[in-house]
Design an enzyme around this catalytic site. Structure first.
Site, mmCIF file in Angstrom:
data_model
loop_
_atom_site.group_PDB
_atom_site.id
_atom_site.type_symbol
_atom_site.label_atom_id
_atom_site.label_comp_id
_atom_site.label_asym_id
_atom_site.label_seq_id
_atom_site.Cartn_x
_atom_site.Cartn_y
_atom_site.Cartn_z
ATOM 1 N N GLY A 36 41.613 -17.501 -17.186
ATOM 2 C CA GLY A 36 42.609 -17.431 -16.128
ATOM 3 C C GLY A 36 42.051 -17.877 -14.778
ATOM 4 C CG HIS A 42 41.179 -23.461 -16.054
ATOM 5 N ND1 HIS A 42 41.045 -22.936 -14.793
ATOM 6 C CD2 HIS A 42 40.220 -22.872 -16.804
ATOM 7 C CE1 HIS A 42 40.049 -22.072 -14.778
ATOM 8 N NE2 HIS A 42 39.514 -22.017 -15.984
ATOM 9 N N GLY A 152 35.640 -27.580 -21.401
ATOM 10 C CA GLY A 152 35.214 -28.436 -20.293
ATOM 11 C C GLY A 152 33.721 -28.722 -20.345
ATOM 12 C CE LYS A 154 31.818 -25.527 -12.851
ATOM 13 N NZ LYS A 154 31.590 -24.223 -13.350
ATOM 14 C CB SER A 190 34.023 -22.997 -10.412
ATOM 15 O OG SER A 190 33.703 -21.663 -10.740
#
Ligand code: AMP
Length: 287
Positions: A36, A42, A152, A154, A190
């Site tokens: 979330g 996202h 991701g 990331k 982030s």
């Protein structure tokens, strides 16, 4: 064209009935697990899922098992109304929002022992982290057995951990990595960026600057990992980022540290900007 109404589910029973219906419709199912506090990073995973899957499920669950004792579980941002709004027009079929009790009821005591690729870097600084990540991802893949799951780049080490776990445990799902989405100045998006003060936010760009410099040096012919590591640390220190967990180069597949960049490699940084721990990385493609 108006999208179909997204179904919101919170129980195992509802998740299974969603999968059953999608399978009956012979739909290719995509899964996007998140904690979330959604941002464009996202949403890029959701869009990638939408492109190749007829049925897309997004999960939102802040997984306590992946937070250490001293970490920010209680302070982790929870913005469920904004999250639902952000997903509204993306054509998501299911949003799975389980409670903690649904996923970790009394008596829960089975955990995944993560693969070796979990040991260095994050594994060193957050010892239980990947045990929690591997466990929740396997649980979600069992609850919502998708054809493809999207992660991701990331969280590069996390992606490699999941890829290896799925391979080792014969989980019938394809794992797809999606590129890092960045702010215009380069800072990787982030959920934790919202903790940064305006001064910290300015200095935080040093992480992506350092990685871009490492990539530039590599592209210019530098092959020594320690040289690139020194350049990265210097850029971080100039931005008064001194608490550096790591700023190093590793084999992109095993995450083992390497001296010479003679194979596909990744430069990785984890550092504190103020009290906020940020991570970022960039791939260094070798011939
Ligand atoms: P999280 O909610 O932080 O657990 O992240 C959920 C998923 O979103 C993970 O697969 C992350 O790697 C991915 N993700 C987070 N930030 C980004 C970003 N800036 N770009 C691309 N993917 C991201």
């Amino acid at each position: 064209m108006p999208e179909e109404i997204t179904k919101i589910a919170s129980t195992e029973r509802e998740a299974r009935s969603f999968i059953r219906a999608a399978r009956e419709g012979r739909k290719r199912i995509g899964l996007v697990p998140t904690m979330g506090a959604l941002h464009e990073g996202h949403l890029s995973l959701v869009r990638a899922a939408r492109r190749t899957c007829e049925s897309v499920a997004v999960t939102i669950f802040v997984n306590p098992a992946q937070f250490g004792q001293t970490e920010d579980l209680s302070k982790y941002p929870r913005t469920i109304d904004e999250d639902l709004e952000a997903l509204r027009d993306l054509g998501v079929d299911l949003i799975f929002l389980p409670s903690q009790d649904e996923l970790y009821p009394n008596g829960f005591s089975t955990y995944v022992l993560p693969p070796a690729v979990a040991d260095p870097f994050e594994g060193q600084f957050r010892p239980e982290h990947f045990r929690g990540v591997a466990t929740i991802v396997l649980k979600l893949l069992n609850l919502l057995p998708a054809d493809v799951a999207f992660f991701g780049q990331k969280d590069f080490q996390q992606f490699q951990v999941i890829r290896q776990m799925v391979k080792d445990l014969n989980v019938p799902v394809e794992i797809q990595a999606c590129p890092i989405v960045r702010e215009p100045d380069g800072l990787a998006m982030s959920s934790r960026n919202r903790y940064l003060t305006p001064d910290e936010r300015e200095r935080a760009v040093a992480l992506s600057d350092a990685l871009a410099e490492a990539k530039r040096c590599f592209d210019d012919g530098a092959t020594s990992s320690s040289t690139l590591a020194e350049y990265m640390s210097e850029i971080l220190r100039k931005a008064k980022i001194t608490k550096i967990d790591y700023a190093e180069v590793a084999d992109a597949n095993t995450l083992q540290r390497i001296d010479q960049i003679d194979r596909p490699a990744v430069a990785l940084i984890a550092a504190y900007v103020g009290r906020t721990r940020l991570i970022d990385n960039t791939l260094l493609a070798a011939e």
